[in-house]
Design an enzyme around this catalytic site. Structure first.
Site, PDB file in Angstrom:
ATOM      1  N   SER A 189      42.202  22.844  -4.568  1.00  0.00           N
ATOM      2  CA  SER A 189      40.929  22.387  -3.956  1.00  0.00           C
ATOM      3  C   SER A 189      40.935  20.955  -4.044  1.00  0.00           C
ATOM      4  O   SER A 189      41.607  20.168  -3.360  1.00  0.00           O
ATOM      5  CB  SER A 189      39.974  23.076  -4.876  1.00  0.00           C
ATOM      6  N   ASP A 275      39.487  32.224   2.237  1.00  0.00           N
ATOM      7  CA  ASP A 275      38.795  31.043   1.552  1.00  0.00           C
ATOM      8  C   ASP A 275      37.455  30.555   2.405  1.00  0.00           C
ATOM      9  O   ASP A 275      37.790  30.242   3.482  1.00  0.00           O
ATOM     10  CB  ASP A 275      39.920  29.979   1.408  1.00  0.00           C
ATOM     11  N   HIS A 306      39.677  31.452  -2.354  1.00  0.00           N
ATOM     12  CA  HIS A 306      39.804  29.897  -2.803  1.00  0.00           C
ATOM     13  C   HIS A 306      40.816  29.892  -4.120  1.00  0.00           C
ATOM     14  O   HIS A 306      41.720  28.978  -4.074  1.00  0.00           O
ATOM     15  CB  HIS A 306      38.536  29.394  -3.031  1.00  0.00           C
TER      16      HIS A 306
END
Length: 329
Positions: A189, A275, A306
């Site tokens: 991320s 995601d 995610h």
């Protein structure tokens, strides 16, 4: 309850009647403890650190000093310490885990960006450490646990202040551990965002990069389930409207894609097909762009979201990371 103090979890007592809050961080036995239950004058908790897996501890409410229920087992030949890397008085800290014999370092900034990697035990860190890697977990400015001013300081400065902090943490670590000769960037991320930025802004310092569901281009990430994130972290107001040309330009130059031509290290992208936080198209755009420039890049897509935390995804990406770092694909 439990809260983050610095980069360590500590128990907290909240007195509802007096409306007072007391953090039990002074006694060494209380550091790294997560409160599980309180009953009949006793507090049950779980304590760990980077080289000690979670184990049960108990304390009396009256003295608030935790003792182990049984003796924990430590990772063999591993040690850890905290490294402060900012000299101007700002809070910038990292956690080093490894052995003195290791020559390879994985620099791992957290995602968020307003999160924190604590001194608690982490199975992924242990996996890398047991395979001969040292790991540097970086809590750059903007991380939780260091006060509200620290958090707000990152807004409008992503892609710059957080990146500089991460590389300064690397530099500080290498000064205290001169045996480390290879540095790999790793993160998911916003941590992946930073790993790519490090490869672009400091191309001579990082051997290889693994980025999981990274933010690549803020201007095309507005289809995320949190479009306001792109505006706010770039230092812009979110007015529920399409971005202006000025805002698009500002977002672009805070994105790793703006430094793509400077990236020298091979890049491995790991993507969750489901995601919603960081659309898979972010990684595919980088994949195609890097290939068009003749750079080394690969991508694995998982039937996951995610965090890529399904057991089969987690195991596969960890093994693939090591195979990639070791040139054994």
């Amino acid at each position: 309850i439990t809260c983050i103090q610095g980069q360590t979890l500590s128990p907290v007592i909240i007195d509802i009647e007096s409306k007072s809050v007391e953090v039990l961080a002074k006694d060494e036995s209380n550091r790294g403890v997560t409160v599980l239950d309180v009953s009949e004058g006793y507090i049950l908790g779980s304590r760990s650190d980077p080289v000690t897996p979670p184990h049960l501890v108990v304390a009396r409410v009256s003295d608030q000093k935790f003792v182990p229920v049984f003796s924990p087992t430590l990772l063999a030949d591993m040690s850890w310490n905290q490294l402060n890397f900012l000299e101007d008085g700002s809070a910038g800290s990292s956690i080093y885990v490894g052995s003195q014999e290791n020559s390879k370092l994985i620099l791992w900034p957290h995602g968020g960006p307003h999160a924190c990697i604590t001194t608690s035990f982490n199975q992924e860190v242990a996996f890398f450490a047991l395979l001969g890697y040292s790991v540097l977990l970086v809590n750059y400015r903007g991380s939780l646990g260091f006060g509200e001013e620290h958090v707000w300081s990152l807004l409008g400065n992503i892609g710059d202040r957080d990146v500089k902090d991460c590389d300064l943490a690397r530099e500080t670590c290498l000064k205290t551990h001169p045996n480390l000769t290879k540095v790999f960037a790793y993160g998911g991320s916003h941590g992946g965002f930073l790993a790519l930025h490090l490869a672009g802004q400091y191309p001579d310092q990082y051997v290889k990069v693994v980025a999981r569901n990274p933010g690549v281009n803020l201007t095309s990430k507005l289809v995320s389930d949190i479009p306001d994130w792109n505006f706010n972290e770039a230092g812009l107001d979110y007015a529920w409207l399409a971005p202006t040309p000025h805002q698009i330009s500002k977002m672009y130059y805070k994105s790793p894609i703006s430094n793509i031509e400077r990236i020298q290290a091979p890049v491995y992208l790991m993507v969750g097909k489901n995601d919603l936080r960081v659309p898979p198209s972010q990684s595919y755009d980088l994949l195609h762009a890097m290939k068009s420039l003749g750079k080394q890049v690969k991508l694995t897509a998982y039937q996951d979201n995610h965090p890529l935390s399904k057991p089969e995804s987690l195991a596969d990406r960890l093994f693939n990371t090591v195979l990639f770092y070791e040139d054994m694909e």
